[in-house]
Scaffold this active site. Structure first.
Site, PDB file in Angstrom:
ATOM      1  N   GLY A  12      29.730 -23.898   7.614  1.00 49.30           N
ATOM      2  CA  GLY A  12      28.440 -24.492   7.262  1.00 49.30           C
ATOM      3  C   GLY A  12      27.953 -24.092   5.885  1.00 49.30           C
ATOM      4  N   ASP A  16      28.614 -21.045   1.853  1.00 53.93           N
ATOM      5  CA  ASP A  16      28.816 -21.531   0.490  1.00 53.93           C
ATOM      6  C   ASP A  16      29.067 -20.446  -0.540  1.00 53.93           C
ATOM      7  OD1 ASP A  16      28.654 -24.103   1.111  1.00 53.93           O
ATOM      8  OD2 ASP A  16      26.897 -24.566  -0.106  1.00 53.93           O
ATOM      9  N   HIS A 179      22.458 -13.482 -10.191  1.00 59.48           N
ATOM     10  CA  HIS A 179      23.651 -13.896 -10.937  1.00 59.48           C
ATOM     11  C   HIS A 179      23.331 -14.372 -12.357  1.00 59.48           C
ATOM     12  CE1 HIS A 179      22.693 -17.989  -9.595  1.00 59.48           C
ATOM     13  NE2 HIS A 179      23.580 -18.446 -10.444  1.00 59.48           N
ATOM     14  N   GLY A 182      24.512 -12.189 -15.058  1.00 64.28           N
ATOM     15  CA  GLY A 182      25.937 -12.183 -15.417  1.00 64.28           C
ATOM     16  C   GLY A 182      26.276 -13.322 -16.364  1.00 64.28           C
ATOM     17  N   LYS A 183      25.313 -14.170 -16.660  1.00 65.64           N
ATOM     18  CA  LYS A 183      25.620 -15.325 -17.523  1.00 65.64           C
ATOM     19  C   LYS A 183      25.752 -14.875 -18.976  1.00 65.64           C
ATOM     20  CE  LYS A 183      23.870 -18.848 -14.514  1.00 65.64           C
ATOM     21  NZ  LYS A 183      24.744 -19.942 -14.168  1.00 65.64           N
ATOM     22  N   HIS A 241      15.647 -15.517 -11.231  1.00 68.44           N
ATOM     23  CA  HIS A 241      16.422 -15.886 -12.417  1.00 68.44           C
ATOM     24  C   HIS A 241      15.546 -16.046 -13.678  1.00 68.44           C
ATOM     25  CE1 HIS A 241      19.342 -16.345  -9.386  1.00 68.44           C
ATOM     26  NE2 HIS A 241      19.235 -17.619  -9.148  1.00 68.44           N
ATOM     27  N   LEU A 396      24.711 -22.732 -33.533  1.00 71.70           N
ATOM     28  CA  LEU A 396      25.856 -21.956 -33.058  1.00 71.70           C
ATOM     29  C   LEU A 396      26.209 -22.446 -31.655  1.00 71.70           C
ATOM     30  CD1 LEU A 396      27.780 -19.517 -33.306  1.00 71.70           C
ATOM     31  CD2 LEU A 396      25.936 -18.066 -32.550  1.00 71.70           C
ATOM     32  N   THR A 397      26.936 -23.560 -31.669  1.00 71.31           N
ATOM     33  CA  THR A 397      27.346 -24.120 -30.383  1.00 71.31           C
ATOM     34  C   THR A 397      28.686 -23.491 -30.019  1.00 71.31           C
ATOM     35  OG1 THR A 397      26.130 -26.157 -30.659  1.00 71.31           O
ATOM     36  CG2 THR A 397      28.038 -26.273 -29.221  1.00 71.31           C
TER      37      THR A 397
HETATM   38  C1  BG6 Z   1      20.635 -19.967  -6.822  1.00 71.33           C
HETATM   39  C2  BG6 Z   1      19.630 -20.839  -6.132  1.00 71.33           C
HETATM   40  O1  BG6 Z   1      20.181 -18.638  -6.867  1.00 71.33           O
HETATM   41  O2  BG6 Z   1      20.847 -20.435  -8.136  1.00 71.33           O
HETATM   42  C3  BG6 Z   1      20.095 -22.275  -6.118  1.00 71.33           C
HETATM   43  O3  BG6 Z   1      19.449 -20.387  -4.801  1.00 71.33           O
HETATM   44  C4  BG6 Z   1      20.435 -22.731  -7.516  1.00 71.33           C
HETATM   45  O4  BG6 Z   1      19.111 -23.127  -5.555  1.00 71.33           O
HETATM   46  C5  BG6 Z   1      21.369 -21.749  -8.195  1.00 71.33           C
HETATM   47  O5  BG6 Z   1      21.046 -24.007  -7.424  1.00 71.33           O
HETATM   48  C6  BG6 Z   1      21.584 -22.102  -9.648  1.00 71.33           C
HETATM   49  O6  BG6 Z   1      22.615 -21.339 -10.179  1.00 71.33           O
HETATM   50  P1  BG6 Z   1      23.475 -21.892 -11.395  1.00 71.33           P
HETATM   51  O7  BG6 Z   1      24.352 -20.754 -11.748  1.00 71.33           O
HETATM   52  O8  BG6 Z   1      24.213 -23.086 -10.885  1.00 71.33           O
HETATM   53  O9  BG6 Z   1      22.514 -22.265 -12.462  1.00 71.33           O
END
Ligand code: BG6
Length: 481
Positions: A12, A16, A179, A182-183, A241, A396-397
């Protein structure tokens, strides 16, 4: 020697994360030769699956465009095994422990280090953290626990979670993932700001008019509407984020790059931000697309009827310190919009006493995704015989300037940090607390008073009021693309 135990759901939508991010990131690390020698990866979930079936599930999102990568994937899968068990049964965790000991016994290394990754819904965080500590904790090496948001629903629930976890897992063993940290471009922020002398001098309220941090997604909540509805867009991306990007953009220079020095500064700036007010907030919820091809949020069967959950939010934050007093930080995020984009846009003040008619504001844009870039909008002479001006860009692409370099996935970079024991890009407990303090009052207001979000059609720029909202805080559109 390292055993990496991934606790995940494999079925489910809740499966993911492991399938789309964790396993592909580990494969990326493996392919690049960074997975420590002797590492073994054990998946643990409730569903009974044989190994072939499990491998099939975790490889669904891994790309194998050529034979070399196919071979690497088959080598990687040799490291990945699976144990099924419940999240609340000691005997199941003991079986998991046996499986871990078995792979450890294949290696003579004295240290038996274990990393546990909880890619799980928050409802099972505590029982799993307990079960692991009691039954699977290594006594012969280092233990690390990776947790993913949501870390609670508000300040109180986040503190409760923290209180329940703290006696089991020490802060130095805990890695709270956001996350976005980490970008590549988020990591670059620190360098842009503190390794370039020209930004240091103008990075303040004297030169900067406003800062906009934007997160836009083209897709709606399809498939996870029920889950999303409990949280809403502010908890889903803004409180974590977007606020992380803000804190790095606004913090003072850390004493050093050590994890504690960096996080000390982030906490300090977050503590200068008072709670968001309703009058500084704009909420939206998407309806079906103008051409009827995409459903509205409320048409998703998993969403409770009549939900007022926001799928779009714009909130302006203020930082009460010497550097930023009076500078609006406008955070905007939404699902089902016209484009996919994450960026930080710093808009500078008007040129004082300009002698040119059309001198526009300078802007520094850090495009986090897609198509990573740093560019600076500036006014230039239009080449020719006149003294006409034109808005142009110092650009700066990345895919032009660094076309031969691969930008790592955020999860690859963060998992590697965990393996190295580097906490810099993980959220500390007091940082989480400070972040919740900023958003908890507005979230309670939205939830309790069921504040009506403004409708916007799927695939548009957001609620109609958004332009007016940003210009209210002094953002001048004429200088934007
Ligand atoms: C997640 C959110 O933390 O970040 C999602 O729960 C969102 O809803 C995602 O789609 C976006 O991450 P990224 O790395 O695709 O920008």
């Amino acid at each position: 020697l390292l055993t990496y135990v991934i606790l995940c759901q494999v079925l489910g939508a809740s499966g993911d994360l492991a399938k789309k991010k964790t396993y592909p990131a580990l494969f990326g690390i493996f392919r690049n030769g960074f997975l420590p020698e002797g590492t073994r990866i054990i998946g643990y979930a409730r569903t009974q699956l044989d190994l072939a079936n499990f491998h099939e599930r975790i490889t669904g999102h891994m790309k194998t465009p050529n034979d070399e990568i196919k071979k690497q994937l088959s080598d990687f899968l040799k490291l990945c095994t699976y144990v099924s068990g419940q999240y609340d049964k000691d005997e199941d965790y003991q079986r998991l422990n046996k499986a871990v000991e078995k792979v450890e016994s294949l290696n003579e290394h004295e240290k038996k280090n274990r990393v546990f990754y909880m890619a799980l819904p928050p409802s099972v965080f505590i029982p799993v953290a307990k079960g692991l500590k009691k039954n699977v904790y290594s006594t012969k090496g280092i233990n690390r626990l990776i947790v993913e948001k949501p870390f609670g629903m508000d300040l109180d629930s986040s503190r409760e979670l923290g209180k329940a976890l703290a006696p089991l897992w020490k802060e130095e063993e805990t890695y709270r993932i956001d996350h976005y940290l980490g970008k590549e471009m988020v990591k670059n922020l620190l360098i842009i700001r503190f390794a370039n002398v020209f930004f240091g001098a103008i990075w303040n309220r004297q030169s900067i008019a406003n800062v906009q941090i934007t997160f836009k997604e083209k897709i709606g909540t399809e498939g996870r509407g029920g889950y999303f509805d409990e949280f809403g867009i502010i908890r889903d991306v803004m409180q974590n984020h977007l606020l992380q990007m803000l804190s790095i953009a606004a913090m003072e220079r850390p004493v050093s790059l050590s994890a504690e020095d960096v996080r000390d500064e982030k906490v300090r700036v977050l503590r200068c931000i008072p709670p968001v007010k309703l009058e500084d907030t704009l909420l939206g919820q998407y309806t079906k697309s103008e051409d009827n091809s995409k459903p509205g949020y409320l048409e998703d069967k998993t969403v409770p009827a009549g939900s007022t959950c926001p799928t779009f939010a714009a909130c302006t934050l203020w930082i009460n310190n010497d550097r930023w007093e009076g500078v609006p930080f406008i955070l905007k995020c939404g699902k089902a919009l016209n484009e996919q984009k994450a960026e930080i846009r710093v808009q500078f003040q008007d040129v004082p006493g300009s002698i040119f008619k059309n001198a526009s504001r300078n802007e520094l844009v850090i495009r986090v995704q897609p198509n990573e870039a740093v560019y600076m909008k500036m006014t230039n002479k239009l080449p020719g015989l006149s003294m006409d001006t034109v808005i142009s860009e110092l650009d700066l692409t990345y895919n032009r300037r660094f076309s031969d370099l691969k930008i790592p996935d955020a999860y690859e970079s963060l998992i590697l940090d965990v393996l190295k024991g580097d906490h810099s890009n993980f959220v500390r407990d007091d940082e989480l607390d400070a972040a919740w303090k900023i958003f908890t009052p507005i979230l309670h207001k939205i939830d309790n008073e069921k504040i009506e979000p403004q409708p916007y059609a799927y695939g548009t720029r957001g609620p109609p009021g958004v332009e007016e909202f940003v210009s209210k805080y002094g953002f001048k559109r004429d200088t934007q693309e």
